[in-house]
Design a protein around this motif. Structure first.
Motif, PDB file in Angstrom:
ATOM      1  N   ASP A 128      -6.448   9.239   7.344  1.00  0.00           N
ATOM      2  CA  ASP A 128      -4.763   9.125   7.284  1.00  0.00           C
ATOM      3  C   ASP A 128      -4.157   9.458   8.318  1.00  0.00           C
ATOM      4  O   ASP A 128      -3.204   8.629   8.529  1.00  0.00           O
ATOM      5  CB  ASP A 128      -4.330   9.886   5.859  1.00  0.00           C
TER       6      ASP A 128
ATOM      7  N   TYR B  81      -5.952  -0.095   5.675  1.00  0.00           N
ATOM      8  CA  TYR B  81      -5.828   0.059   4.130  1.00  0.00           C
ATOM      9  C   TYR B  81      -6.400  -1.149   3.375  1.00  0.00           C
ATOM     10  O   TYR B  81      -7.029  -0.899   2.449  1.00  0.00           O
ATOM     11  CB  TYR B  81      -4.252   0.104   3.905  1.00  0.00           C
TER      12      TYR B  81
ATOM     13  N   ALA C  42     -11.825   2.565   8.033  1.00  0.00           N
ATOM     14  CA  ALA C  42     -11.860   2.716   6.674  1.00  0.00           C
ATOM     15  C   ALA C  42     -13.137   2.984   6.124  1.00  0.00           C
ATOM     16  O   ALA C  42     -13.418   3.602   5.059  1.00  0.00           O
ATOM     17  CB  ALA C  42     -11.645   1.099   6.217  1.00  0.00           C
TER      18      ALA C  42
ATOM     19  N   TYR D 181       0.776  -1.405   0.016  1.00  0.00           N
ATOM     20  CA  TYR D 181       0.035   0.009  -0.123  1.00  0.00           C
ATOM     21  C   TYR D 181       0.731   1.191  -0.235  1.00  0.00           C
ATOM     22  O   TYR D 181       0.350   2.274   0.136  1.00  0.00           O
ATOM     23  CB  TYR D 181      -0.974   0.131   1.331  1.00  0.00           C
TER      24      TYR D 181
ATOM     25  N   LYS E 267      -0.842   4.459  -1.656  1.00  0.00           N
ATOM     26  CA  LYS E 267      -1.701   4.846  -0.540  1.00  0.00           C
ATOM     27  C   LYS E 267      -1.581   5.696   0.331  1.00  0.00           C
ATOM     28  O   LYS E 267      -2.456   6.303   1.174  1.00  0.00           O
ATOM     29  CB  LYS E 267      -2.785   3.558  -0.524  1.00  0.00           C
ATOM     30  N   PHE E 268      -0.337   5.723   1.025  1.00  0.00           N
ATOM     31  CA  PHE E 268      -0.088   6.692   2.044  1.00  0.00           C
ATOM     32  C   PHE E 268      -0.015   7.903   1.586  1.00  0.00           C
ATOM     33  O   PHE E 268       0.729   8.391   0.811  1.00  0.00           O
ATOM     34  CB  PHE E 268       1.126   6.128   2.451  1.00  0.00           C
TER      35      PHE E 268
ATOM     36  N   LYS F 139     -10.352  -1.338   3.072  1.00  0.00           N
ATOM     37  CA  LYS F 139     -10.934  -0.248   2.093  1.00  0.00           C
ATOM     38  C   LYS F 139     -11.201  -1.028   0.722  1.00  0.00           C
ATOM     39  O   LYS F 139     -11.928  -0.509  -0.105  1.00  0.00           O
ATOM     40  CB  LYS F 139      -9.930   0.897   1.872  1.00  0.00           C
TER      41      LYS F 139
END
Length: 820
Positions: free
Chosen positions: A84, A129, A523, A73, A76-77, A132
């Motif tokens: 976040d 993560y 999520a 992931y 996606k950070f 999701k």
């Protein structure tokens, strides 16, 4: 305003062909972890050597999975939204435990809790993560429900006496199996047999069952397939019957609370279905509860295959009835209810009517089961437990006392706490009466003890924020979007609420469920942009993944080293049981201490080994090594009673009884209700005081004798306090004037030239069995004290002389003493 999270998820869910191989490695890894973990006694953080190794394996596994998640992931950070930031803020939870190491009452237990919190943080980050992704979410939910049903089935295999089968099913990967039997899958206490399945503790199993009973009903209502509906409906009866078989009053008390709270989140049609499914499974469960209970009680005494088959037949038949009825209701009645109650659902506060009515119904049912003859439908052992549900029964009063004692502890460690395991280490110092409980029976209170106000505020802010944002988002979504993540809410809410009454999160597997649940809720939460605190993804990604990755790698190696350490310590203990080889025992203990220099089990074992060697050889090297070892250990474990006792024994090896007495006197406040400690102190006070008398040192004589008498008075005060407690309070450890305490206190008074006081102390402990050395000595000093007063108790004098003619000379010698 940002778009609702469910809309985002629907738009951004990746297609199957775009999921990386790392995604599948991560999914499979988490699935295997959830299958493995519960059968390791649910990863109980039991604060002792027997339980620690599986927890270290869990740390290693989750750290490896976290590294995989970081790679999977990475893109996606970002740090743009509230969600976040949660991946960053969750790191504060283990950090508060790291901070509490500064004031930790036990470095060993505090480090174990740092490890546990790292596992939780890793599970949350991965879940945040992974969940999701729609497919990832579905797989994890299916895995969790499947594992839960396997645990319920495993419990019944043991309940029906087939513990050999249960043991063989899991002994190839479980550390909890001993001699082909899963330890305490059915436990025995003062209430009789109680079903615990993998947990070895009935109340936590009850919390687990409560959570998955509601999860099962919800899964039944949202399932789109006949097989799914039938499966979930089928499992409701085994779960509910298991809940009764735990004999957990806390589970029965908390269940209606969770039932009504969850009811508030549904529209009227689903509320009615929720109530119907509870009623169907409840009625069917009660119909078979008595025979299944009695069959299990018999089979755990003497196994009989035909009887076990009858038990399985009843359970499966009842489950099929409930499953089929639930499937029919969901298939044919639910759609009509949904359509027919749309008008009702549109009315203001419509979703409150059934919950309010349910409160009344729950109250009526509770009254009928507790206060009327309807309770006779319950098996005797369960009926007794239900009848005992009140605020005056001992477990309730005991818990209130735990909380009061914890408050005193918190007052002494207010800001950063007493470190992980603080309650287990310090409760003897603060307890109001003699009980034994290394758990505070309240997760939140125990958390506050361990990390203080600072850590507790951070933790509560974290979970309350997740709950708030999830509920806010839930209100805004349609039914399909709500269903996607509501299972996590059910599990997290149920477990946390029950944890007000018990130590469920001392089971790391339960904590993993909670933090996966929090990750799932996060999520799905209503996430808003955080523009002022946002960072450019190009800067945040390498920083975040780099820091977390380095920490994860360190944790992998830490876990492996701690596994090695634990194995060496267990080997040392095993060798000590089966061999007298000094070198073998020392080598295993040294291997452990080379990794964790103050690991209590190996340190105490090695200390005892050195002391035994010194007694045999008088070699000063052993004496010096023992002292260095204990001094080092007590810096890290200042409240460890075994280490302290070993240090006293160490000084006594060279007859340094004064030093040993100093420790007895200095540490007595740590063990307020340990009668053995008082006994040793009073005995040493007499011995040292009498030596001082013989040497003519009046000051020292008075000092030691006063210390002994003060300790005796504390025993009397403690006994008076216990007598004033409610009768329903159970005293776990004896606390009274023992013959040894009376003897040594009477001797102090006698040698202090106070024969009347000595007589008053000794007379109540006189015992006709004068073959016992202590009884004989009590009688000797009692008779001598009466003669000192000029009014000898001739009856006891005659008994004493008759038992042993030499006693005449000893009594005369005592009477002849010139005491000041």
């Amino acid at each position: 305003m940002s778009n609702p999270v469910y809309g985002k998820q629907a738009q951004t869910s990746t297609r199957d062909d775009k999921r990386s191989s790392l995604f599948w490695v991560l999914i499979v890894g988490i699935m295997l972890l959830f299958i493995w973990a519960p059968f390791q006694a649910a990863l109980f953080n039991g604060q002792m050597l027997d339980f620690e190794k599986p927890v270290y394996w869990a740390l290693t596994i989750t750290s490896v999975l976290l590294i995989i998640a970081l790679l999977s992931y990475y893109r996606k950070f970002r740090l743009e939204e509230q969600r976040d930031w949660l991946a960053v803020l969750v790191v504060l939870l283990p950090l508060t435990y790291v901070l509490s190491l500064v004031s930790a009452a036990s470095h060993y237990l505090a480090m174990n809790m740092v490890i546990v919190q790292c596992i939780y943080a890793a599970m949350f980050i991965m879940s945040l993560y992974l969940l999701k992704d729609r497919l990832g979410n579905n797989i994890i939910q299916t895995t969790i429900m499947t594992v839960a049903y396997l645990i319920v089935g495993f419990g019944f295999i043991n309940w029906f006496g087939q513990w050999v089968l249960a043991g063989k099913l899991v002994d190839w990967f479980s550390s909890a199996v001993y001699q082909n039997r899963y330890t305490s899958a059915v436990m025995t206490d003062t209430n009789g047999l109680r079903l615990t399945s993998v947990f070895q503790y009935a109340n936590t199993y009850a919390a687990f069952l409560m959570a998955f009973f509601f999860a099962g009903i919800f899964s039944l209502m949202k399932s789109k397939t006949w097989f799914g509906r039938l499966t979930h409906g089928f499992m409701l009866v085994p779960i509910l019957v298991s809940l009764f078989l735990t004999l957990s009053r806390g589970g029965l008390v908390m269940m209606p609370v969770v039932f009504i709270l969850l009811l508030l989140f549904f529209k009227p049609a689903r509320q009615l279905l929720w109530i119907i499914y509870c009623a169907v499974s409840g009625v069917v469960s009660l119909a078979v509860l008595s025979p299944i209970t009695n069959i299990g009680l018999d089979l755990n005494q003497t196994y009989n295959g035909a009887t076990a088959a009858k038990g399985w037949g009843l359970l499966i038949a009842a489950s099929l009835v409930a499953g089929v009825v639930s499937w029919l209701i969901q298939q044919y009645v639910a759609p009509k209810l949904e359509n027919g109650m749309q008008g009702w659902a549109s009315r203001k506060l419509s979703n409150l009517w059934l919950p309010v009515g349910s409160v009344i119904i729950v109250g009526v049912v509770a009254f009928l089961l507790i206060g009327t003859s309807l309770r006779n439908v319950l098996p005797e052992n369960i009926r007794v437990r239900v009848e005992g549900i009140n605020f005056q029964q001992h477990s309730v009063l005991e818990r209130f006392q735990f909380y009061e004692d914890a408050s005193k502890l918190i007052a002494d460690y207010p800001i950063i706490g007493a470190g992980g395991g603080g309650w287990a280490t310090l409760y003897e110092k603060y307890q109001d009466y003699p009980y034994t409980s290394r758990q505070a029976h309240n997760f939140f209170m125990q958390y506050l003890v361990e990390v203080g106000i600072l850590g507790f505020v951070i933790f509560m802010a974290f979970i309350l924020f997740v709950f708030y944002k999830y509920i806010r988002g839930y209100i805004q979504q349609n039914a399909e979007q709500r269903d996607s993540y509501f299972l996590y809410f059910i599990l997290t809410l149920s477990i946390l609420l029950h944890s007000i009454l018990d130590f469920n999160l001392s089971y790391v597997f339960m904590g993993m469920l909670v933090f996966v649940g929090l990750g799932g809720m996060a999520a799905a939460m209503d996430s808003r942009p955080v523009k002022r605190l946002s960072l450019n993804p190009a800067a945040f990604r390498p920083l975040y993944s780099g820091i977390i990755g380095i920490v994860a790698i360190i944790l992998v190696f830490t876990g492996l080293r701690f596994i090695q350490s634990s194995s060496a310590s267990m080997e040392a203990r095993q060798v000590a049981r089966t061999s007298q080889s000094f070198d073998q025992i020392q080598a295993a203990a040294d291997e452990d201490l080379s990794i964790r220099s103050t690991h209590p089990d190996s340190l105490i074992l090695l200390s005892s080994l050195y002391q035994a060697a010194y007694k045999q050889t008088q070699n000063e090297q052993f004496y010096t090594a023992d002292e260095d070892l204990l001094q080092r250990g007590l810096i890290a474990e200042p409240f460890n009673k075994s280490m302290t006792s070993n240090l006293m024994s160490h000084y006594q090896l060279k007859n340094n009884n004064e030093k040993a007495f100093e420790i007895l006197q200095d540490k007595i406040s740590n063990y307020t209700w340990d009668i053995t400690w008082y006994n040793n102190l009073i005995q040493q006070a007499f011995t040292l005081g009498n030596q001082a008398r013989e040497q003519g040192d009046t000051a020292k004589q008075q000092q030691y004798f006063e210390a002994g008498l003060n300790a005796y008075q504390k025993v009397l005060d403690g006994m008076a306090h216990i007598d004033a407690l409610p009768d329903s309070i159970m005293i776990a450890k004896p606390f009274n004037v023992t013959p040894e305490i009376a003897l040594n206190t009477g001797k102090i008074q006698f040698m202090s030239n106070k024969p009347a006081e000595a007589t008053a102390i000794l007379q109540p402990l006189l015992n006709e069995d004068l073959s016992n050395a202590t009884n004989k000595e009590i009688a000797r000093y009692y008779v001598a004290a009466t003669r000192k007063q000029g009014q000898v108790d001739q009856s006891w004098y005659n008994k004493l002389i008759q038992a042993d003619a030499n006693e005449k000379q000893q009594v005369d010698a005592l009477v002849a003493l010139n005491l000041q």
